[in-house]
Design a protein around this motif. Structure first.
Motif, PDB file in Angstrom:
ATOM      1  N   GLY A 125      26.117 -56.613  40.003  1.00  0.00           N
ATOM      2  CA  GLY A 125      27.241 -56.982  39.162  1.00  0.00           C
ATOM      3  C   GLY A 125      28.495 -56.447  39.848  1.00  0.00           C
ATOM      4  N   HIS A 126      29.176 -55.519  39.153  1.00  0.00           N
ATOM      5  CA  HIS A 126      30.462 -55.004  39.629  1.00  0.00           C
ATOM      6  C   HIS A 126      30.327 -53.741  40.485  1.00  0.00           C
ATOM      7  CE1 HIS A 126      34.809 -54.668  39.424  1.00  0.00           C
ATOM      8  NE2 HIS A 126      34.741 -53.461  38.891  1.00  0.00           N
ATOM      9  N   VAL A 127      29.101 -53.171  40.559  1.00  0.00           N
ATOM     10  CA  VAL A 127      28.977 -51.874  41.255  1.00  0.00           C
ATOM     11  C   VAL A 127      27.901 -51.916  42.352  1.00  0.00           C
ATOM     12  CG1 VAL A 127      29.942 -50.345  39.487  1.00  0.00           C
ATOM     13  CG2 VAL A 127      27.575 -51.080  39.268  1.00  0.00           C
TER      14      VAL A 127
ATOM     15  N   HIS B 277      36.604 -49.549  46.016  1.00  0.00           N
ATOM     16  CA  HIS B 277      35.876 -50.277  44.988  1.00  0.00           C
ATOM     17  C   HIS B 277      36.839 -50.685  43.872  1.00  0.00           C
ATOM     18  CE1 HIS B 277      33.479 -50.107  41.069  1.00  0.00           C
ATOM     19  NE2 HIS B 277      33.178 -51.262  41.649  1.00  0.00           N
ATOM     20  N   SER B 278      36.981 -51.964  43.627  1.00  0.00           N
ATOM     21  CA  SER B 278      37.761 -52.502  42.513  1.00  0.00           C
ATOM     22  C   SER B 278      39.184 -51.927  42.491  1.00  0.00           C
ATOM     23  CB  SER B 278      37.007 -52.267  41.212  1.00  0.00           C
ATOM     24  OG  SER B 278      37.450 -53.170  40.257  1.00  0.00           O
ATOM     25  N   MET B 279      39.503 -50.989  41.582  1.00  0.00           N
ATOM     26  CA  MET B 279      40.841 -50.381  41.616  1.00  0.00           C
ATOM     27  C   MET B 279      41.085 -49.729  42.980  1.00  0.00           C
ATOM     28  SD  MET B 279      42.570 -47.488  39.142  1.00  0.00           S
ATOM     29  CE  MET B 279      41.679 -46.059  39.743  1.00  0.00           C
ATOM     30  N   GLY B 280      40.033 -49.187  43.581  1.00  0.00           N
ATOM     31  CA  GLY B 280      40.157 -48.607  44.925  1.00  0.00           C
ATOM     32  C   GLY B 280      40.612 -49.654  45.929  1.00  0.00           C
ATOM     33  N   GLY B 281      40.203 -50.907  45.713  1.00  0.00           N
ATOM     34  CA  GLY B 281      40.645 -52.003  46.581  1.00  0.00           C
ATOM     35  C   GLY B 281      42.145 -52.260  46.425  1.00  0.00           C
ATOM     36  N   TYR B 282      42.641 -52.127  45.164  1.00  0.00           N
ATOM     37  CA  TYR B 282      44.090 -52.308  44.962  1.00  0.00           C
ATOM     38  C   TYR B 282      44.838 -51.254  45.797  1.00  0.00           C
ATOM     39  CZ  TYR B 282      42.140 -54.325  40.576  1.00  0.00           C
ATOM     40  OH  TYR B 282      41.395 -54.998  39.645  1.00  0.00           O
ATOM     41  N   ILE B 283      44.217 -50.076  45.900  1.00  0.00           N
ATOM     42  CA  ILE B 283      44.842 -48.976  46.659  1.00  0.00           C
ATOM     43  C   ILE B 283      44.761 -49.265  48.162  1.00  0.00           C
ATOM     44  CG2 ILE B 283      44.693 -46.480  47.119  1.00  0.00           C
ATOM     45  CD1 ILE B 283      43.567 -46.259  44.182  1.00  0.00           C
TER      46      ILE B 283
ATOM     47  N   HIS C 270      37.072 -44.651  45.011  1.00  0.00           N
ATOM     48  CA  HIS C 270      36.367 -45.132  43.815  1.00  0.00           C
ATOM     49  C   HIS C 270      37.258 -46.032  42.953  1.00  0.00           C
ATOM     50  CE1 HIS C 270      38.604 -42.454  41.088  1.00  0.00           C
ATOM     51  NE2 HIS C 270      38.504 -41.529  42.026  1.00  0.00           N
ATOM     52  N   GLY C 271      36.638 -46.667  41.964  1.00  0.00           N
ATOM     53  CA  GLY C 271      37.370 -47.524  41.025  1.00  0.00           C
ATOM     54  C   GLY C 271      37.611 -46.827  39.699  1.00  0.00           C
ATOM     55  N   PHE C 272      37.901 -47.630  38.675  1.00  0.00           N
ATOM     56  CA  PHE C 272      38.294 -47.173  37.337  1.00  0.00           C
ATOM     57  C   PHE C 272      37.122 -47.266  36.380  1.00  0.00           C
ATOM     58  CE2 PHE C 272      39.593 -48.471  33.065  1.00  0.00           C
ATOM     59  CZ  PHE C 272      40.551 -47.534  32.740  1.00  0.00           C
ATOM     60  N   PRO C 273      36.936 -46.323  35.529  1.00  0.00           N
ATOM     61  CA  PRO C 273      37.498 -44.968  35.403  1.00  0.00           C
ATOM     62  C   PRO C 273      36.453 -44.001  35.945  1.00  0.00           C
ATOM     63  CG  PRO C 273      36.549 -45.663  33.296  1.00  0.00           C
ATOM     64  CD  PRO C 273      36.061 -46.619  34.355  1.00  0.00           C
TER      65      PRO C 273
ATOM     66  N   LYS D  45      30.760 -59.353  36.198  1.00  0.00           N
ATOM     67  CA  LYS D  45      31.365 -59.857  34.962  1.00  0.00           C
ATOM     68  C   LYS D  45      32.814 -59.359  34.829  1.00  0.00           C
ATOM     69  CE  LYS D  45      27.643 -58.174  32.601  1.00  0.00           C
ATOM     70  NZ  LYS D  45      26.316 -58.011  33.134  1.00  0.00           N
ATOM     71  N   ILE D  46      33.270 -58.551  35.783  1.00  0.00           N
ATOM     72  CA  ILE D  46      34.630 -58.000  35.701  1.00  0.00           C
ATOM     73  C   ILE D  46      35.557 -58.707  36.692  1.00  0.00           C
ATOM     74  CG2 ILE D  46      36.014 -55.900  36.008  1.00  0.00           C
ATOM     75  CD1 ILE D  46      33.599 -54.321  34.897  1.00  0.00           C
ATOM     76  N   VAL D  47      35.115 -58.814  37.956  1.00  0.00           N
ATOM     77  CA  VAL D  47      35.864 -59.593  38.950  1.00  0.00           C
ATOM     78  C   VAL D  47      34.990 -60.796  39.317  1.00  0.00           C
ATOM     79  CG1 VAL D  47      36.820 -59.628  41.289  1.00  0.00           C
ATOM     80  CG2 VAL D  47      37.051 -57.566  39.889  1.00  0.00           C
TER      81      VAL D  47
ATOM     82  N   THR E 265      45.999 -55.453  27.087  1.00  0.00           N
ATOM     83  CA  THR E 265      44.692 -54.792  26.922  1.00  0.00           C
ATOM     84  C   THR E 265      44.694 -53.431  27.631  1.00  0.00           C
ATOM     85  OG1 THR E 265      43.721 -56.982  26.943  1.00  0.00           O
ATOM     86  CG2 THR E 265      42.197 -55.153  27.203  1.00  0.00           C
ATOM     87  N   ARG E 266      45.315 -53.365  28.815  1.00  0.00           N
ATOM     88  CA  ARG E 266      45.396 -52.084  29.549  1.00  0.00           C
ATOM     89  C   ARG E 266      46.123 -51.040  28.696  1.00  0.00           C
ATOM     90  NH1 ARG E 266      42.220 -52.874  34.166  1.00  0.00           N
ATOM     91  NH2 ARG E 266      43.211 -54.279  35.609  1.00  0.00           N
ATOM     92  N   GLU E 267      47.252 -51.465  28.084  1.00  0.00           N
ATOM     93  CA  GLU E 267      48.031 -50.501  27.302  1.00  0.00           C
ATOM     94  C   GLU E 267      47.215 -50.024  26.094  1.00  0.00           C
ATOM     95  OE1 GLU E 267      50.626 -48.809  28.050  1.00  0.00           O
ATOM     96  OE2 GLU E 267      50.767 -47.859  26.082  1.00  0.00           O
TER      97      GLU E 267
ATOM     98  N   ALA F  82      48.737 -47.874  35.667  1.00  0.00           N
ATOM     99  CA  ALA F  82      49.023 -48.143  37.091  1.00  0.00           C
ATOM    100  C   ALA F  82      48.482 -49.521  37.478  1.00  0.00           C
ATOM    101  CB  ALA F  82      48.394 -47.058  37.964  1.00  0.00           C
ATOM    102  N   MET F  83      47.266 -49.838  37.010  1.00  0.00           N
ATOM    103  CA  MET F  83      46.691 -51.155  37.341  1.00  0.00           C
ATOM    104  C   MET F  83      47.521 -52.268  36.724  1.00  0.00           C
ATOM    105  SD  MET F  83      42.571 -50.748  37.368  1.00  0.00           S
ATOM    106  CE  MET F  83      42.371 -50.053  35.729  1.00  0.00           C
ATOM    107  N   ALA F  84      48.004 -52.034  35.470  1.00  0.00           N
ATOM    108  CA  ALA F  84      48.795 -53.068  34.786  1.00  0.00           C
ATOM    109  C   ALA F  84      50.078 -53.382  35.556  1.00  0.00           C
ATOM    110  CB  ALA F  84      49.123 -52.609  33.372  1.00  0.00           C
TER     111      ALA F  84
HETATM  112  C1  MLT Z   1      37.563 -51.060  38.356  1.00  0.00           C
HETATM  113  O1  MLT Z   1      36.328 -51.178  38.430  1.00  0.00           O
HETATM  114  O2  MLT Z   1      38.208 -50.314  39.104  1.00  0.00           O
HETATM  115  C2  MLT Z   1      38.284 -51.845  37.293  1.00  0.00           C
HETATM  116  O3  MLT Z   1      37.384 -52.568  36.525  1.00  0.00           O
HETATM  117  C3  MLT Z   1      39.307 -52.739  37.891  1.00  0.00           C
HETATM  118  C4  MLT Z   1      40.094 -53.485  36.881  1.00  0.00           C
HETATM  119  O4  MLT Z   1      39.880 -53.327  35.666  1.00  0.00           O
HETATM  120  O5  MLT Z   1      40.975 -54.264  37.285  1.00  0.00           O
END
Ligand code: MLT
Length: 244
Positions: A221-223, A75-81, A10-13, A195-197, A113-115, A168-170
């Motif tokens: 959109g994002h999901v 998904h999203s942050m899950g993709g970073y993983i 999954h993604g954030f949060p 609207k997010i990516v 913004t993350r912080e 972690a994302m930052a």
């Molecule tokens: C997510 O959906 O995991 C986040 O929006 C990703 C992000 O903020 O970079």
């Protein structure tokens, strides 16, 4: 022949419930749908964590379940993983799916913004995100119930887990230089109304991954796993066929 294993991150949060509309429709795979540390029902170990820590957790969970090689969808942050797993243990990944995700790291502004998000989550809980994120996460005409689902999952998120994930994302690295080295069947899902990516970013990422298939989610959109679950499940099932 043994069914392939598909890990859905999954993604954030959010937490594993984000995949609930997709999982019953995926055929011929054993599914593993975890909550990342500090999300859903998973506890947060003390101290900060990185995207690589989440990736090591996932590799460990699969090893513990007796699974050496598996397909990974994030998904999203899950993709970073997923990118981190492809870097840390490429021999264990048989296929990859990147859903509304990106390879680029945060900008300096984005890190600030993350912080701020992390500090606010620690101070007042995730309620402010439950108020603002769901509307931003969906496309123009989300199916009924999607915003409520997002609101519920985000509203139940763990404040410390949200803060740890934002940090972690930052601190994540740029995965762009690694894209050309991805050597497994890959599918990239892009929500036309994300609207997010931005969709263009997903498109560029797909072009940089050898042989990757780009799937446009025209009504999302994002999901897309909530907005177009049939499409996502069908494409994930096809991806699994490609590793047989
Ligand atoms: C997510 O959906 O995991 C986040 O929006 C990703 C992000 O903020 O970079």
């Amino acid at each position: 022949m043994k069914e392939p294993t598909l890990l859905l991150i999954h993604g954030f949060p959010l937490d594993g419930r984000i995949w609930e509309k997709v999982t019953p429709k995926i055929r011929g795979a054993s599914l593993i749908v975890p909550d990342l540390r500090g999300h859903g029902k998973s506890p947060l170990p003390p101290g900060p964590c990185t995207i690589d820590d989440y990736a090591r957790d996932m590799l460990e969970v699969l090893k513990h379940s007796g699974v050496e090689r598996f397909a990974a969808a994030g998904h999203s942050m899950g993709g970073y993983i997923v990118f981190a797993m492809l870097r840390l243990a490429p021999e264990r990944i048989s296929a990859a799916a990147l859903v509304s995700s990106r390879a680029l790291p945060d900008t300096e502004e984005g890190r600030k913004t993350r912080e701020a998000t992390a500090q606010r989550a620690e101070k007042e809980g995730p309620g402010f995100l439950a108020g603002t994120m769901p509307e931003k996460a969906v496309g123009d005409s989300p199916p009924p119930g999607v915003i409520d689902t997002l609101r519920k999952i985000i509203g139940e998120a763990q404040p410390q887990g949200v803060a740890a994930a934002a940090r972690a994302m930052a601190s994540r690295i740029d995965s762009t230089p690694h894209l050309g080295r991805i050597a497994v069947p890959t599918v990239v899902f892009a929500g036309r109304g994300d609207k997010i990516v931005p969709a263009a970013e997903s498109e560029a990422m797909a072009k940089a991954i050898p042989g990757a298939k780009l799937v446009w989610c025209e009504k999302s959109g994002h999901v897309p796993m909530l907005e177009e679950p049939d499409l996502v499940a069908g494409e994930l099932t096809s991806l699994l066929h490609r590793i047989r």
